[in-house]
Write an enzyme that holds these catalytic residues in place. Structure first.
Site, mmCIF file in Angstrom:
data_model
loop_
_atom_site.group_PDB
_atom_site.id
_atom_site.type_symbol
_atom_site.label_atom_id
_atom_site.label_comp_id
_atom_site.label_asym_id
_atom_site.label_seq_id
_atom_site.Cartn_x
_atom_site.Cartn_y
_atom_site.Cartn_z
ATOM 1 N N ARG A 51 48.275 39.067 53.059
ATOM 2 C CA ARG A 51 47.717 39.497 51.763
ATOM 3 C C ARG A 51 47.874 38.390 50.728
ATOM 4 N NH1 ARG A 51 50.090 45.032 50.013
ATOM 5 N NH2 ARG A 51 48.636 44.718 48.279
ATOM 6 N N ASN A 69 49.446 45.732 39.952
ATOM 7 C CA ASN A 69 49.011 44.822 41.019
ATOM 8 C C ASN A 69 50.074 43.778 41.330
ATOM 9 O OD1 ASN A 69 46.673 46.266 40.951
ATOM 10 N ND2 ASN A 69 45.527 44.752 39.761
ATOM 11 N N ILE A 70 50.077 43.321 42.557
ATOM 12 C CA ILE A 70 51.045 42.290 42.967
ATOM 13 C C ILE A 70 50.336 40.946 43.159
ATOM 14 C CG2 ILE A 70 52.674 43.931 43.985
ATOM 15 C CD1 ILE A 70 51.522 43.403 46.737
ATOM 16 N N HIS A 113 55.110 46.528 39.891
ATOM 17 C CA HIS A 113 55.395 46.645 41.328
ATOM 18 C C HIS A 113 55.686 45.298 41.963
ATOM 19 C CE1 HIS A 113 52.955 50.655 41.325
ATOM 20 N NE2 HIS A 113 54.162 50.783 40.809
ATOM 21 N N THR A 140 42.713 51.922 38.365
ATOM 22 C CA THR A 140 43.792 52.681 38.991
ATOM 23 C C THR A 140 43.383 54.138 39.176
ATOM 24 O OG1 THR A 140 46.142 53.289 38.902
ATOM 25 C CG2 THR A 140 44.962 53.171 36.785
ATOM 26 N N CYS A 195 71.412 40.003 49.221
ATOM 27 C CA CYS A 195 72.084 39.497 48.001
ATOM 28 C C CYS A 195 71.105 39.359 46.841
ATOM 29 C CB CYS A 195 72.799 38.174 48.298
ATOM 30 S SG CYS A 195 71.721 36.743 48.414
ATOM 31 N N TYR A 211 52.342 40.979 54.524
ATOM 32 C CA TYR A 211 52.402 40.528 53.131
ATOM 33 C C TYR A 211 52.001 39.061 53.004
ATOM 34 C CZ TYR A 211 54.024 44.886 51.209
ATOM 35 O OH TYR A 211 54.056 46.192 50.805
HETATM 36 N N1 APR Z 1 36.321 48.212 38.822
HETATM 37 C C1 APR Z 1 37.152 49.166 38.305
HETATM 38 N N2 APR Z 1 37.765 50.108 39.068
HETATM 39 C C2 APR Z 1 37.509 50.095 40.401
HETATM 40 C C3 APR Z 1 36.646 49.148 41.000
HETATM 41 C C4 APR Z 1 36.056 48.178 40.150
HETATM 42 N N3 APR Z 1 35.207 47.250 40.654
HETATM 43 N N4 APR Z 1 36.603 49.402 42.357
HETATM 44 C C5 APR Z 1 37.403 50.469 42.567
HETATM 45 N N5 APR Z 1 37.938 50.891 41.399
HETATM 46 C C6 APR Z 1 38.861 52.011 41.169
HETATM 47 C C7 APR Z 1 38.795 53.110 42.211
HETATM 48 O O1 APR Z 1 37.804 54.061 41.837
HETATM 49 C C8 APR Z 1 40.202 53.709 42.091
HETATM 50 O O2 APR Z 1 40.252 54.691 41.068
HETATM 51 O O3 APR Z 1 40.167 51.476 41.275
HETATM 52 C C9 APR Z 1 41.065 52.523 41.665
HETATM 53 C C10 APR Z 1 41.957 52.001 42.777
HETATM 54 O O4 APR Z 1 42.898 53.004 43.064
HETATM 55 P P1 APR Z 1 44.016 52.723 44.174
HETATM 56 O O5 APR Z 1 43.350 52.109 45.371
HETATM 57 O O6 APR Z 1 44.794 53.994 44.330
HETATM 58 O O7 APR Z 1 44.939 51.583 43.551
HETATM 59 P P2 APR Z 1 46.082 51.773 42.467
HETATM 60 O O8 APR Z 1 45.774 52.912 41.547
HETATM 61 O O9 APR Z 1 46.315 50.449 41.857
HETATM 62 O O10 APR Z 1 47.366 52.160 43.375
HETATM 63 C C11 APR Z 1 48.592 52.305 42.670
HETATM 64 O O11 APR Z 1 49.703 52.601 44.806
HETATM 65 O O12 APR Z 1 50.010 51.989 46.992
HETATM 66 C C12 APR Z 1 50.513 51.869 45.711
HETATM 67 O O13 APR Z 1 51.825 50.078 44.984
HETATM 68 C C13 APR Z 1 50.512 50.426 45.274
HETATM 69 O O14 APR Z 1 50.221 49.575 43.022
HETATM 70 C C14 APR Z 1 49.663 50.431 44.009
HETATM 71 C C15 APR Z 1 49.716 51.884 43.573
#
Ligand code: APR
Length: 253
Positions: A72, A105-106, A122, A197, A133, A69
């Site tokens: 990151r 996002n974090i 998150h 997402t 604590c 972490y």
């Molecule tokens: N612009 C827009 N979308 C994009 C881009 C971009 N340049 N590049 C990739 N993507 C899309 C991908 O196609 C995918 O659908 O972003 C999405 C990323 O998906 P994930 O990697 O699954 O990320 P996320 O959806 O944020 O994950 C949700 O999972 O592991 C946990 O806590 C973590 O918050 C996270 C949660």
């Protein structure tokens, strides 16, 4: 080249009073931060989420997680908000605009682009607290300049237990106050703009449906189809740093 999807997206944006932007890791991809599930590049293709993002692995052996972490966080500090983050902040500053951000996002790129009051479902890479604590901890962090396998977390000045990242791990509940803020925003919004997402992680991925059931329109901007594409009124094949600036520019014309 203007596509029909673009015209439909622009109509949704123009007609909306209140807008809530719902973002995931893809929002920060064009800032150079890895997503989780993109083929080849996703973080979960490099590390096992159960080993690096679960409360059980923290209890078993915290040092590899603490190192991961911090790495990151270090990468995030060296990254910059992209044109998509900036377009959202510009949009919110337009006369009469009402634009909020709820993110999974974090990272802190929305804030560094100028969006204040971001709902972090998150948690954040830059919040730390005591494992036991839960007191917030704001001590000095020595961010690594390269990834290391292990690093010893600091201890809580109050109870001497380990300090942990202020993020939500698999198996943990989301922060109740942030969840309630997000739900309320989704109930009040006219339009949800989903960006970056895959829509596979609950309960966060259920928020756009809360908005839709309350009468909101759904616009998704994504380079590929996701779990949420079928519920969107418009799913525009584009990216965060290309699609958002294009839409927001039209609003200023
Ligand atoms: N612009 C827009 N979308 C994009 C881009 C971009 N340049 N590049 C990739 N993507 C899309 C991908 O196609 C995918 O659908 O972003 C999405 C990323 O998906 P994930 O990697 O699954 O990320 P996320 O959806 O944020 O994950 C949700 O999972 O592991 C946990 O806590 C973590 O918050 C996270 C949660």
């Amino acid at each position: 080249m203007r596509t029909e999807q673009y015209a439909d997206a622009l109509n949704l944006v123009r007609d909306a009073g209140r807008v809530e932007v719902f973002t995931g890791a893809g929002m920060s991809a064009e800032s150079g931060l890895d997503t989780f599930r993109d083929a080849q590049t996703g973080l979960w293709t490099k590390v096992d989420p159960a080993a690096f993002a679960s409360i059980d692995s923290w209890a078993r052996d915290p040092e590899p997680m603490w190192a991961w972490y911090l790495w990151r966080a270090s990468v995030c500090r060296n990254a910059a908000p992209n044109a998509g983050h900036r377009a959202i902040a510009d949009w919110a500053s337009l006369p009469g605009a009402s634009v909020g951000v709820t993110t999974q996002n974090i990272d802190d790129l929305h804030e560094r682009a100028g969006t204040d009051d971001v709902v972090h479902l998150h948690g954040s890479l830059f919040d730390y607290r005591c494992t036991i604590c839960s007191r917030p901890w704001r001590g000095e962090i020595d961010y690594p300049t390269e990834p290391v396998a292990r690093q010893t977390p600091p201890t809580c000045p109050q109870c001497e237990n380990l300090i942990r990242p202020g993020v939500v791990w698999f198996g943990e509940n989301l922060p109740q106050d942030e969840w309630e803020r997000a739900e309320e925003r989704m109930r009040q919004t006219d339009l949800v703009v989903i960006i970056g997402t895959s829509g596979v992680v609950q309960p966060a991925a259920g928020l756009p449906l809360v908005a839709k059931q309350a009468g909101a329109k759904i616009l998704e901007i994504s380079p590929e189809e996701t779990e949420l594409s079928s519920m969107a009124d418009v799913s525009w094949r584009n990216t965060a740093a290309r699609g958002l600036p294009e839409l927001v520019l039209e609003l200023t014309l």
